[in-house]
Design a protein around this motif. Structure first.
Motif, short mmCIF file in Angstrom:
data_model
loop_
_atom_site.label_atom_id
_atom_site.label_comp_id
_atom_site.label_asym_id
_atom_site.label_seq_id
_atom_site.Cartn_x
_atom_site.Cartn_y
_atom_site.Cartn_z
N ARG A 40 -5.25 0.80 -3.58
CA ARG A 40 -5.61 -0.51 -3.04
C ARG A 40 -6.47 -1.30 -4.04
O ARG A 40 -6.34 -2.51 -4.16
CB ARG A 40 -6.37 -0.35 -1.71
CG ARG A 40 -5.46 0.02 -0.56
CD ARG A 40 -6.24 0.34 0.71
NE ARG A 40 -5.36 0.71 1.79
CZ ARG A 40 -4.79 -0.16 2.65
NH1 ARG A 40 -5.07 -1.44 2.55
NH2 ARG A 40 -3.99 0.26 3.58
N ASP A 130 0.72 12.11 -1.94
CA ASP A 130 1.31 13.08 -2.89
C ASP A 130 0.26 14.06 -3.39
O ASP A 130 0.41 14.63 -4.46
CB ASP A 130 1.90 12.32 -4.10
CG ASP A 130 0.81 11.58 -4.88
OD1 ASP A 130 -0.26 11.29 -4.29
OD2 ASP A 130 1.01 11.30 -6.07
N ARG A 179 6.29 0.35 5.70
CA ARG A 179 5.48 0.98 4.65
C ARG A 179 5.84 2.47 4.50
O ARG A 179 5.98 2.99 3.40
CB ARG A 179 3.99 0.80 4.97
CG ARG A 179 3.08 1.04 3.80
CD ARG A 179 1.94 0.05 3.77
NE ARG A 179 0.98 0.24 4.84
CZ ARG A 179 -0.09 1.02 4.74
NH1 ARG A 179 -0.30 1.70 3.63
NH2 ARG A 179 -0.94 1.10 5.72
O1 DC Z 1 -3.70 5.52 2.85
P1 DC Z 1 -3.54 4.02 2.63
O2 DC Z 1 -2.81 3.34 3.74
O3 DC Z 1 -4.82 3.34 2.30
O4 DC Z 1 -2.61 3.92 1.33
C1 DC Z 1 -2.19 2.67 0.82
C2 DC Z 1 -0.91 2.82 0.04
O5 DC Z 1 -1.15 3.51 -1.18
C3 DC Z 1 0.22 3.56 0.73
O6 DC Z 1 1.05 2.69 1.46
C4 DC Z 1 0.95 4.22 -0.40
C5 DC Z 1 -0.06 4.32 -1.52
N1 DC Z 1 -0.52 5.67 -1.79
C6 DC Z 1 0.23 6.44 -2.63
O7 DC Z 1 1.28 5.99 -3.08
N2 DC Z 1 -0.19 7.67 -2.99
C7 DC Z 1 -1.33 8.18 -2.50
N3 DC Z 1 -1.72 9.39 -2.88
C8 DC Z 1 -2.11 7.41 -1.60
C9 DC Z 1 -1.68 6.16 -1.25
#
Ligand code: DC
Length: 234
Positions: A40, A130, A179
């Motif tokens: 983010r 991941d 999403r």
């Molecule tokens: O957990 P979150 O909703 O704040 O995550 C925001 C976005 O970040 C999510 O839609 C995909 C990406 N993300 C990612 O690709 N890999 C991660 N380890 C954590 C988040």
């Protein structure tokens, strides 16, 4: 003597990962790393600096900015260089763009490197998409949190309502579904249930119940480890 572990929590949006990870970390005296917050921050910086969505440009940005987590009284703060962006990174604009920004290889490379540095000495609870599959595939404890889409949407809508922003649950269902699909179907490190992870369906659980379930797994792991190290030569 308990060894400092790496605990990973993956799962779709709204499964309660971040809150659960924060509370588990608090109880164990570990550091909590919200990897979604890191993506983010990159997204916010890209928007602010009008960086084009290409692998090169976003990768360069991700390698250049400083992302830091700072402990504070009311919970952890997130810093972009020297600016506190804890609230800004939760804006609708960042949320709408973060899946795309996080799908670029060079962005992921930069973030995974940082995430691994956080885990160098163990004692960390990291949540994301991941973490158990790519960032720490050999973590001692790997969790996968899931929940029904509708329940996840209700939770997110309630969170937003608490902050003074009302969103229809039906709108939220659509946004989360979109999403989830993007995060699960992308080529780079898609959201999957990591091999060897333990799944908890949080649909009917409270946050405290989720936290307790994970702490119980940690206790069992530590007991087994202590037994093996104490009676290694049986
Ligand atoms: O957990 P979150 O909703 O704040 O995550 C925001 C976005 O970040 C999510 O839609 C995909 C990406 N993300 C990612 O690709 N890999 C991660 N380890 C954590 C988040």
């Amino acid at each position: 003597m308990a060894q400092p572990l790496i605990i990973t929590l993956d799962g779709p949006a709204g499964a309660g990962k971040s809150t659960t990870a924060r509370k588990v970390a608090e109880r164990l005296g570990y550091q909590h790393v919200d990897s979604g917050a890191m993506y983010r921050v990159v997204t916010l910086a890209a928007i602010q600096n009008l960086v084009p969505y290409t692998n090169e440009a976003l990768g360069q940005l991700a390698g250049k900015i400083r992302i830091r987590f700072e402990p504070s009284f009311g919970g952890q703060r997130v810093l972009l260089d020297t600016v506190d962006v804890t609230e800004q990174i939760r804006s609708a604009q960042v949320t709408a763009n973060v899946s795309e920004v996080s799908s670029f290889h060079n962005v992921r490379n930069a973030m995974v490197q940082l995430q691994r540095e956080y885990g160098l000495n163990g004692g960390v609870v990291m949540d994301g998409r991941d973490i158990g599959s790519v960032v720490f595939p050999f973590a001692q404890i790997k969790m996968f949190l899931s929940a029904d889409l509708e329940v996840r949407a209700q939770r997110r809508a309630a969170e937003l309502a608490a902050g003074g922003n009302s969103v229809e649950t039906s709108e939220m269902i659509e946004a989360l579904d979109k999403r989830d699909k993007y995060d699960s179907e992308r080529e780079e490190s898609p959201l999957i249930k990591p091999e060897g992870s333990i799944e908890i369906d949080t649909t009917n659980l409270t946050i405290d119940e989720q936290v307790e379930a994970i702490l119980e797994i940690v206790r069992k792991y530590q007991q087994t480890y202590d037994m093996i190290t104490a009676f290694g030569d049986i």
